[in-house]
Each structure stands twice: as structure tokens, then as C-alpha cells.
Design an enzyme around this catalytic site. Structure first.
Site: not given
Length: 167
Positions: A46, A51, A95-96, A137-138, A141
Site C-alpha cells: 500500500g 508518502q 510501513c514504507l 492503514h493507507e 495516512h
């Protein structure tokens, strides 16, 4: 398409609330295409626009719940809202934008999301398991929230490397 740099923890953009997408034009298409390439190259599941430094309500989620022999695919969500959830799952989440760190996070087992596509058309998407986790999660963000703020606890290096026990 082009790979974009992934913003990491400590950058204030990750704490800001994103603005809705209002123009469904070539710039949005380019952003989504670039995010798709960035996600693939980062081997993630994701990615949200903040991000990659863009404060717009756009996310990508890799649908991994596919029948045997079928390809996983990317779901594009523009201006997404979670409209229904049920059940609960608890598990390790990363998470990235928070490289090499993982925490135990509770999320819904099922999530239904209403969102627009790259052309502005509205759709409803449903996900279970990892897909539901990614939706939540996304979309977090987009609200300026990281998983580290809602996790029960962070995993130790030993747990991450498999030499410890995970709850």
C-alpha cells in the site's frame, strides 16, 4: 511513469491531513502511475500520496486476496472513506515510511470503502484480511496518522528477525 521518493518518519508531511482531489486530470493520472511504480519497486502492499510528498487524498492498495493462479492487482482509491467495518484482526504491521520497524496493530477483519477512480467515478471496494488492513492503514495516512500511534506495542529486533515470540 517514474519512481518517487518515499517520505520517512520525521518529515512533517506525514502528520498533516490531506486535501480532497478535485481535478481528475493528467496530473492525477501521472501521480497514480508514479505511485504504482514506486509501490512495486518498494515491494509494498500500500502507498498513500503523502508518502510521496503530495497532500492529496489518493492511495493505492495491492489486492492480495486473489484466487490461485490469478495475478494480484492494485486498487486505486481517490477521496476514499471507510463506510463499513466488521470483525477484528491483530497482527504485525509495517510501513514504507517507517522502514525496518513493525508493531502489533488491531484492525478490522473486513472493510468497505467508497472512493473515486482516476476519472472521478464513484465505486465501492470491499476487502478482508490484509486488504482490509491496508485500506485502514493507507486511509490513516490521509489523516496524518501513522501505525506507530495506534499500535499496541512495537516489535523488538529479535521478534522481527524471527528469534523471538510474537503475540
Amino acid at each position: 511513469m517514474a519512481r518517487r521518493n518515499i517520505v520517512t518518519v520525521g518529515d512533517r508531511i506525514l502528520t498533516k491531513k490531506c486535501r480532497p482531489v478535485t481535478k481528475f486530470d493528467e496530473r492525477l493520472h501521472q501521480l497514480l502511475d508514479d505511485m504504482r511504480e514506486t509501490l512495486a519497486l518498494a515491494d509494498g502492499v500500500g502507498l498513500a500520496a503523502p508518502q510521496v510528498g503530495i497532500l492529496r487524498r489518493a492511495v493505492l492498495v495491492l489486492e492480495t486476496n486473489v484466487p490461485e493462479g490469478e495475478e494480484e492487482y492494485v486498487i486505486e482509491l481517490v477521496n476514499p472513506d471507510i463506510i463499513e467495518t466488521s470483525g477484528e484482526q491483530t497482527g504485525a504491521e509495517g510501513c514504507l515510511s517507517v522502514p525496518d520497524e513493525y508493531g502489533i496493530v488491531r484492525r478490522p477483519e473486513y472493510a468497505k470503502v467508497r472512493a473515486q477512480d482516476r476519472y472521478g467515478e464513484w465505486h465501492v471496494f470491499e476487502g478482508t484480511g490484509l486488504t482490509a488492513r491496508c485500506f485502514c492503514h493507507e486511509i490513516d495516512h490521509l489523516e496524518g496518522r501513522l501505525f506507530t500511534e495506534i499500535c499496541d506495542r512495537m516489535l523488538t529486533e529479535e521478534e522481527i528477525n524471527g528469534s523471538g515470540e510474537e503475540e
